[in-house]
Write a protein that holds these residues in place. Sequence first.
Motif, PDB file in Angstrom:
ATOM      1  N   SER A   1       3.241  -1.681  -0.537  1.00  0.00           N
ATOM      2  CA  SER A   1       3.476  -1.946   0.883  1.00  0.00           C
ATOM      3  C   SER A   1       2.459  -2.876   1.516  1.00  0.00           C
ATOM      4  CB  SER A   1       3.488  -0.621   1.647  1.00  0.00           C
ATOM      5  OG  SER A   1       2.284   0.066   1.408  1.00  0.00           O
TER       6      SER A   1
ATOM      7  N   THR B   1       4.791   6.536  -2.351  1.00  0.00           N
ATOM      8  CA  THR B   1       5.735   5.428  -2.224  1.00  0.00           C
ATOM      9  C   THR B   1       5.978   4.733  -3.558  1.00  0.00           C
ATOM     10  OG1 THR B   1       6.171   3.328  -1.073  1.00  0.00           O
ATOM     11  CG2 THR B   1       3.879   3.824  -1.604  1.00  0.00           C
TER      12      THR B   1
ATOM     13  N   ILE C   1       8.249   7.166   0.781  1.00  0.00           N
ATOM     14  CA  ILE C   1       8.783   5.886   1.236  1.00  0.00           C
ATOM     15  C   ILE C   1       9.278   5.109   0.026  1.00  0.00           C
ATOM     16  CG2 ILE C   1       8.247   3.687   2.361  1.00  0.00           C
ATOM     17  CD1 ILE C   1       6.153   5.123   3.996  1.00  0.00           C
ATOM     18  N   CYS C   2      10.567   4.734   0.050  1.00  0.00           N
ATOM     19  CA  CYS C   2      11.176   3.966  -1.031  1.00  0.00           C
ATOM     20  C   CYS C   2      11.827   2.705  -0.458  1.00  0.00           C
ATOM     21  CB  CYS C   2      12.230   4.786  -1.757  1.00  0.00           C
ATOM     22  SG  CYS C   2      11.533   6.222  -2.602  1.00  0.00           S
TER      23      CYS C   2
ATOM     24  N   LEU D   1      10.706   1.632   4.130  1.00  0.00           N
ATOM     25  CA  LEU D   1       9.494   1.103   4.737  1.00  0.00           C
ATOM     26  C   LEU D   1       9.745   0.692   6.183  1.00  0.00           C
ATOM     27  CD1 LEU D   1       6.549   0.273   4.478  1.00  0.00           C
ATOM     28  CD2 LEU D   1       7.291  -1.922   3.529  1.00  0.00           C
TER      29      LEU D   1
END
Length: 491
Positions: free
Chosen positions: A459, A455, A406-407, A436
């Motif tokens: 987050s 990631t 996840i970027c 995200l």
Amino acid sequence: MSLGENENRILSLLARRNTYMTSNDIASELKISARTVIRYVKDINESSGRPVIISKRGKGYLLRYETYLENENDTKWVSDYSPVERRNEILLKILFHAPKLISSESLFSPYYVSDPVINNDLMDIRNRLQAFHLKLIRRQHLVGASGSEIAIREAILKSVNKINTMDLNDLENQFPDSNSYDMRFIHRQIHRIESELGSIIPYPYNINIFSHIYILVNRYRQGIVYKKNENLKLNKSELEIIANNKELYQIASNFIESLSGYLNLKIEDVEKYYILQYLISSRLFSDNDENNGYSSEVKQLTKKLIEKISQEIGISINSVQIEKELLGHVKPLINRINNQIEIKNKLLPDIKREYPTLYINVKAATNQIFENQYGKNLSDDEVGFLTLYFAKYLEQHPKSARVLIICASGIGTSELLKVKVQKVFPQIHVIDVLSLRQYENDKDAFNKKIDFIITTINSGKSIDSKSVILVNAMFTEKDREAVEGMLEEMK
């Protein structure tokens, strides 16, 4: 000069203090008289040629620590043996001389121990001998052991199991009263046996056979081996083993003939069978590796081990790939169980440290199988060897980890991170590369497919049901260590 036990105790006590101690303080600590302390301090200083312990009126004694260290190479300040090692060495000497008696002075003089310590050691040795149905004999200043020859040899072998080497060339100093002629003879016989087998005898089986031959040589040198009332006839099952292993029995017979010539003594025929036991309990590289070379017992036990250990570690194991290697180990393993032959695993501490969970799982599985089938658990040494086979399999077949990357943004950066992760960790399968927001829109569906998330963004609470590793987009060394730690945890 070598110092006695009490002198060493005084030195040890003063070495732990950096202040003066009075003779009364030392006497109270060591449970001896102050007058004795004064005498021992004098002996210590005289033995070194210069004062190691200085005294000051009103303060007491102080160790000159630098002088103490300088003298360590010249004077035996402390014993080279722990109490356990000392007792084991003395036990072996008693056993090798049995049933003959040996003077307690010759047994204990190298260790510089007091009479109470000698009595405690002999009490411990008496208890250890009783476990083998042997008796400790004490007559005035003589000590010995009595019992059957088979029991004496079993006790010797169990005591010799402390040997901590993997190299036959390192064995010469491991046995009491060994001589170079016997050692060379045994080495030659091991090479001859290997030549006749068409196979090397690998560790730890070579150490076991070497130890047995050494014991055999030394026992016959004593002149009294088997008692007249000892039954040396082989039973029906033992004769069947000989019939089923004619080639190995011939090799054992050749060795006994050579030993008889070397010692110029008649060697009992039963010794041929004992050598055969070790040969069939060793893994030989000339063994037939095909399934039809193994009995149904060997095949069934191997399959049980794979199935049970697979259940314990929670991983499906391709039995075809590991079965071939295990068959060659299980065959002599069964023979060792039947012949009550123990092997020493020098690698055991390393195995427990490197594969702690796997070792525990293998031990749990094997205990169930062997308790049900043979009425006994495997030794830790045997469990350690089995663990290595499964450790090798897992190293060659690492569990594939399903990962989501996840970027925040930037397709190029995300794809670069994916390439870097998969290059360093080929066992990682990247399910997808998402933002995200994309993840949050279908979180439950993604979480069912993955093991953890990598990631580049913090987050917060957006990811709360899967393990998350926060990394730099350039995937630094620290990031690699974090992912490696997660993979190890998964194992």
